[in-house]
Scaffold this active site. Structure first.
Site, PDB file in Angstrom:
ATOM      1  N   GLU A 180      -9.782 -52.176  81.007  1.00  0.00           N
ATOM      2  CA  GLU A 180      -9.384 -51.735  82.273  1.00  0.00           C
ATOM      3  C   GLU A 180      -8.605 -52.895  82.467  1.00  0.00           C
ATOM      4  OE1 GLU A 180     -11.482 -50.557  85.395  1.00  0.00           O
ATOM      5  OE2 GLU A 180     -11.432 -48.671  84.955  1.00  0.00           O
ATOM      6  N   GLU A 352     -13.891 -43.168  80.863  1.00  0.00           N
ATOM      7  CA  GLU A 352     -15.168 -43.734  81.582  1.00  0.00           C
ATOM      8  C   GLU A 352     -14.276 -42.533  83.491  1.00  0.00           C
ATOM      9  OE1 GLU A 352     -15.732 -46.954  84.312  1.00  0.00           O
ATOM     10  OE2 GLU A 352     -15.144 -48.110  82.696  1.00  0.00           O
TER      11      GLU A 352
HETATM   12  C1  FCB Z   1     -14.627 -49.148  86.128  1.00  0.00           C
HETATM   13  C2  FCB Z   1     -15.087 -49.503  85.131  1.00  0.00           C
HETATM   14  C3  FCB Z   1     -17.091 -50.319  85.410  1.00  0.00           C
HETATM   15  C4  FCB Z   1     -17.676 -49.563  85.852  1.00  0.00           C
HETATM   16  C5  FCB Z   1     -16.722 -48.242  87.180  1.00  0.00           C
HETATM   17  C6  FCB Z   1     -17.050 -47.871  88.317  1.00  0.00           C
HETATM   18  O1  FCB Z   1     -13.501 -50.252  87.057  1.00  0.00           O
HETATM   19  O2  FCB Z   1     -14.288 -50.517  84.536  1.00  0.00           O
HETATM   20  O3  FCB Z   1     -17.380 -51.183  84.387  1.00  0.00           O
HETATM   21  O4  FCB Z   1     -17.546 -50.768  87.382  1.00  0.00           O
HETATM   22  O5  FCB Z   1     -15.044 -48.502  87.015  1.00  0.00           O
END
Ligand code: FCB
Length: 445
Positions: A180, A352
Site C-alpha cells: 500500500e 487483504e
Molecule cells: C491495511 C494495512 C494493514 C491493516 C489493515 C486494516 O491498510 O495494510 O496493515 O492495518 O489495513
C-alpha cells in the site's frame, strides 16, 4: 435447478466455490510491526513506527508495537496456529530494521535467521510463504537521512530487496516489494496520521514516486540476483461511487489519485494526467524501471470510496464496520471487473480483506457472525469477478490474529484469532472455525 441457489455449508454458493477452484490459495495475512514485538531485541534497529508510536498523542491509548502479539518469541506456536486454520498460504512482512538495523551496511544474523525459520516452518506445514519487503516500517536511520523523500533511499531498498531475494527467494511462493504505497505517501507524509507523521502534500507526491522507483529498482536488483519466486507489489484499491451525477468529476479525481496514480506507472509507464494531480520530479529512465513486468499484483480491498461534494453519506445498506468503513462487497467486483476492462493485468491475489469487530471473549468463545458475513459476501463478489474473467489466484484474510492496528493501537480487532494481550492467549473465533470449514469444502470441490 439454478446452481446459485444451492448454498453450501459455508453459505457460499456452490457455483462460487467451484469458480474459485480447488487450487485457489486460501490465506491469512499479517505484518511485522503489527505482531512481532521484541522491538529492541536481538539487534533489531528502530523503525519509524517505533519512534512514531512512542511519540505522545500519535496512537490510541499511546499503544506501541513493543510487545504486540509477541510473535517473535511465539513463532513456532503461531505457525501451528496458522496450520490449524487449514490455510494454504500465509502473507507476512519482513522488518527491514530487524534484518538490517540501519537500513544499509551490516546485516543482522539473528534477524535473518528469524525469517529463515519462519519460511521453513511454513513449508514444513504445507503453507506457501508470501512475503512483503516493506509494510511501513522504514529503519529510523534512513528517516534521519530524509526517508522516502530522499531519492537515495530507493537504492538502499533495492539492496535490501536483493539480499532478501538471494536468501529466501528459492523458498517463497511470492515476494512483494511494497504494501500500500498510497498509505506510506499519503498517510505518512500528507496527513501525518501514520509514521513518520509529516504533513506536506508536495513531499507526499515525491515520496509516492520514490516508492514506485524503489519498487522498480528492487525488481531489477532481485532479477539480476536470480531471485526465483514471482515478484510483485501490493496496492490498496477501492471502487469509487459518485453520490450524484454532479459528483462524477470528483469520483474521477478520487479514482485517479487512489488507484491510477499507482497502477498506471506500474502497468503503463506514466502517471495519470489530471489537473489536480501535479507531477513529482521524475528522472530520465525512472518510468521505464517502474514499468518492469509484474509477475503478480496484490490488491487490498476493504471498502469503496464515496465521492460527494456535498458531504452526502453513502447508503450503508450493509452497515459500517468498527473502523466506521462502509461494508460494500459489491465494490470488490466493480473494482476488479473495471480494472480488467481497462488494463492488461498480471495474475491477482487479494492480499487483504477483513473486518474489525468489537469482539469479546465469553466462556472461551468469540461470536463474530458479522465478520463471517463480511467474508462470505466478499468471496461471493470475488467469485463473480473471476467468473467475468479476472485472473484471481487467492484470497488472504486480514488478519490472522488481532494485532497493533497502527494509529488505532490495540482497540481495533481484525483477527480470525482473538488475542488476549495480557496473557498472549490465542483463541479461535467463530470466524476462524468457519474459514477452516470453508477451505475444506472448497478443496473437496
Ligand atoms: C491495511 C494495512 C494493514 C491493516 C489493515 C486494516 O491498510 O495494510 O496493515 O492495518 O489495513
Amino acid at each position: 435447478m439454478d446452481m446459485k441457489t444451492i448454498s453450501t455449508a459455508s453459505g457460499l454458493s456452490a457455483e462460487a466455490l467451484r469458480t474459485l477452484g480447488q487450487d485457489f490459495d486460501w490465506g491469512v495475512a499479517t505484518a511485522a510491526y503489527q505482531i512481532e514485538g521484541a522491538a529492541f531485541e536481538d539487534g533489531r534497529g528502530p523503525s519509524i513506527w517505533d519512534v512514531f508510536s512512542h511519540t505522545p498523542g500519535k496512537t490510541a491509548n499511546g499503544d506501541t508495537g513493543d510487545v504486540a502479539c509477541d510473535h517473535y518469541h511465539r513463532r513456532d506456536q503461531d505457525l501451528d496456529l496458522i496450520a490449524s486454520l487449514g490455510v494454504g498460504a500465509y502473507r507476512f512482512s519482513i522488518s527491514w530494521s530487524r534484518v538490517q538495523p540501519l537500513g544499509q551496511g551490516a546485516w543482522n544474523p539473528k534477524g535473518l535467521d528469524f525469517y529463515e525459520r519462519l519460511v521453513d516452518g511454513l513449508l514444513a506445514r504445507g503453507v506457501k510463504p508470501h512475503a512483503t519487503l516493506y509494510h511501513w516500517d522504514l529503519p529510523q536511520a534512513l528517516q534521519d537521512q530524509g526517508g522516502w523523500g530522499a531519492r537515495d533511499v530507493a537504492y538502499r531498498f533495492a539492496d535490501y530487496a536483493a539480499e532478501i531475494g538471494r536468501r529466501l527467494g528459492d523458498r517463497l511462493a511470492a515476494l512483494a516489494t511494497h504494501n500500500e504505497p498510497w498509505c506510506t505517501a499519503q498517510l505518512g507524509h500528507a496527513t501525518g496520521k501514520f509514521a513518520p507523521g509529516l504533513r506536506d502534500a508536495a513531499l507526499a507526491r515525491q515520496v509516492s514516486h520514490h516508492l514506485l522507483l524503489s519498487h522498480g529498482l528492487a525488481l531489477q536488483a532481485m532479477r539480476a540476483a536470480g531471485t526465483a519466486c514471482p515478484l510483485g507489489i501490493v496496492l490498496n484499491m477501492s471502487s469509487v461511487t459518485a453520490a450524484t451525477p454532479d459528483d462524477e468529476g470528483l469520483a474521477r479525481r478520487e479514482y485517479a489519485s487512489f488507484v491510477r496514480w499507482y497502477l498506471e506507472p506500474l502497468l503503463l509507464g506514466r502517471y495519470p494526467a489530471h489537473p489536480a494531480l501535479p507531477l513529482p520530479e521524475i528522472a530520465d529512465g525512472d518510468l521505464a524501471l517502474i514499468r518492469a513486468p509484474l509477475d503478480f499484483l496484490g490488491i487490498n480491498y476493504y471498502t469503496r470510496i464515496w465521492a460527494s461534494q456535498q458531504g452526502l453519506p453513502p447508503p450503508r445498506l450493509l452497515g459500517v464496520n468498527d473502523m466506521g468503513w462502509e461494508v460494500y462487497p459489491e465494490g470488490l467486483r466493480e473494482l476488479l471487473v473495471g480494472l480488467q476492462r481497462e488494463y492488461r493485468l498480471p495474475p491477482i491475489w487479494i492480499t487483504e480483506n477483513g473486518m474489525p469487530c468489537a469482539d469479546s471473549l465469553q466462556d472461551g468463545r468469540v461470536m463474530d457472525d458479522a465478520r463471517i458475513d463480511y467474508v462470505r459476501r466478499h468471496l461471493q463478489a470475488l467469485a463473480e469477478a473471476k467468473a467475468e474473467g479476472v485472473d484471481v489466484r487467492g484470497y488472504f484474510y486480514w488478519s490472522l490474529m488481532d494485532n497493533f492496528e497502527w494509529d488505532s493501537g490495540y482497540a481495533k480487532r481484525f483477527g480470525l484469532v482473538h488475542v488476549d494481550y495480557a496473557t498472549q492467549q490465542r483463541t479461535l473465533k467463530d470466524s476462524a472455525h468457519w474459514y477452516r470449514e470453508l477451505i475444506e469444502e472448497a478443496r473437496r470441490g
